[in-house]
Design an enzyme around this catalytic site. Structure first.
Site, PDB file in Angstrom:
ATOM      1  N   GLU A 118       1.045  -1.109   0.051  1.00 24.05           N
ATOM      2  CA  GLU A 118       0.047   0.218  -0.304  1.00 24.05           C
ATOM      3  C   GLU A 118       1.180   1.483  -0.611  1.00 24.05           C
ATOM      4  O   GLU A 118       0.911   2.245  -0.465  1.00 24.05           O
ATOM      5  CB  GLU A 118      -0.684  -0.346   0.883  1.00 24.05           C
ATOM      6  CG  GLU A 118      -1.930  -1.158   0.853  1.00 24.05           C
ATOM      7  CD  GLU A 118      -3.293  -1.193   2.594  1.00 24.05           C
ATOM      8  OE1 GLU A 118      -4.363  -0.509   1.849  1.00 24.05           O
ATOM      9  OE2 GLU A 118      -2.718  -1.762   3.113  1.00 24.05           O
ATOM     10  N   GLU A 138      -4.456  -8.964   2.822  1.00 23.06           N
ATOM     11  CA  GLU A 138      -5.333  -8.260   4.050  1.00 23.06           C
ATOM     12  C   GLU A 138      -6.668  -9.456   4.035  1.00 23.06           C
ATOM     13  O   GLU A 138      -6.881 -10.150   5.312  1.00 23.06           O
ATOM     14  CB  GLU A 138      -6.174  -7.140   4.590  1.00 23.06           C
ATOM     15  CG  GLU A 138      -4.813  -6.233   4.957  1.00 23.06           C
ATOM     16  CD  GLU A 138      -4.032  -6.320   3.529  1.00 23.06           C
ATOM     17  OE1 GLU A 138      -3.124  -4.752   3.356  1.00 23.06           O
ATOM     18  OE2 GLU A 138      -3.917  -6.509   2.439  1.00 23.06           O
TER      19      GLU A 138
END
Length: 264
Positions: A118, A138
């Protein structure tokens, strides 16, 4: 003066370029609360005072991991309230990186998983070592990307590719990251950092107000309609007309010499 941090190693390469290393090699440079707080502090400082910097290169300590994502050992046993408080800080850190007026170049030297991927997507652009691997894992852990992954990844690689990456949680290679638009170049590990620093030096040699305004015009313009983006571009452009750097650039061109930009 830039402070000394516990989890970040800062090296001023020259007057205008800073090398920032995520520095928790014993934990694959995973992001714990302290690292998040220190990144947030550093990038928020740059919004107030660039300290003469004109380009920033971010990499990880070692040659195996850029950032393995959030430190799951630290997170083990956290209450809901503790988890949410930590994540609110991570969100603020991400916004500070995105808002940094200084161009930020990633030198992705190894694994960039979860939050590491990210952060890569939040940089202005990035180069990667050929051994780097990326993933947003995730959904395999009962959560989802929450530090810009669902927003910045589709902007970098397209909606359908980002959905495949995020919904499967599967890793992908540096070559795939380049082909899909997440990184600009893939280099041998031994050449990665110098290539990123060479690009940083090139940027740092350009007129700093021009670079800052162009970066802002691209970033904000991409979130507007074309008509609004064009109008915003001209507002950014007009900021430079009265600068000394504009006059210096034209003089240097006509005098056949390298311009000496001062950021004024």
């Amino acid at each position: 003066m830039t402070p000394i941090y516990e989890t970040l190693a800062l090296e001023r390469i020259d007057d205008h370029v800073l090398l920032l290393r995520l520095n928790r090699p014993q934990a694959a440079n995973a992001m714990n609360t302290r690292m998040g707080e220190e990144l947030m502090d550093l990038f928020e400082r740059f919004q107030l005072d660039s300290e003469g910097l004109r380009a920033l290169v971010v990499t990880g300590t070692g040659d195996k991991a850029f950032c393995a994502g959030g430190d799951l050992k630290e997170r083990n046993g956290m209450s809901d309230a503790q988890w949410l408080r930590q994540h609110a800080m991570f969100e603020r850190m991400l916004r500070a990186i995105l808002a940094c007026p200084i161009p930020v170049i990633g030198a992705i030297n190894g694994a960039a998983y979860g939050g590491g991927c990210e952060i890569t997507a939040a940089f202005d652009f990035a180069y990667a070592a050929d051994n780097a691997r990326f993933a947003l894992t995730e959904v395999t852990l009962g959560i989802m990307p929450g530090a810009g992954g669902t927003q910045n990844l589709p902007r970098a690689m397209g909606e359908r590719r980002a959905k495949e990456v995020i919904l499967t949680g599967l890793p992908f290679t540096a070559a795939e990251a380049r082909d899909w638009g997440l990184v600009n170049r893939v280099l041998p590990q031994a050449e990665l950092l110098e290539a990123a620093l060479a690009t940083a030096r090139r940027i740092a040699g350009n007129a700093p107000i021009s670079v800052r305004q162009a970066k802002q015009s691209i970033t904000r313009g991409m979130q507007m309609s074309l008509a609004d983006g064009l109008a915003f571009e001209i507002e950014c452009y007009n900021r430079m007309v009265s600068t000394e750097d504009r006059l210096e650039g034209i003089r240097a061109f006509n005098e056949k010499r390298k311009p000496q930009f001062r950021g004024v």
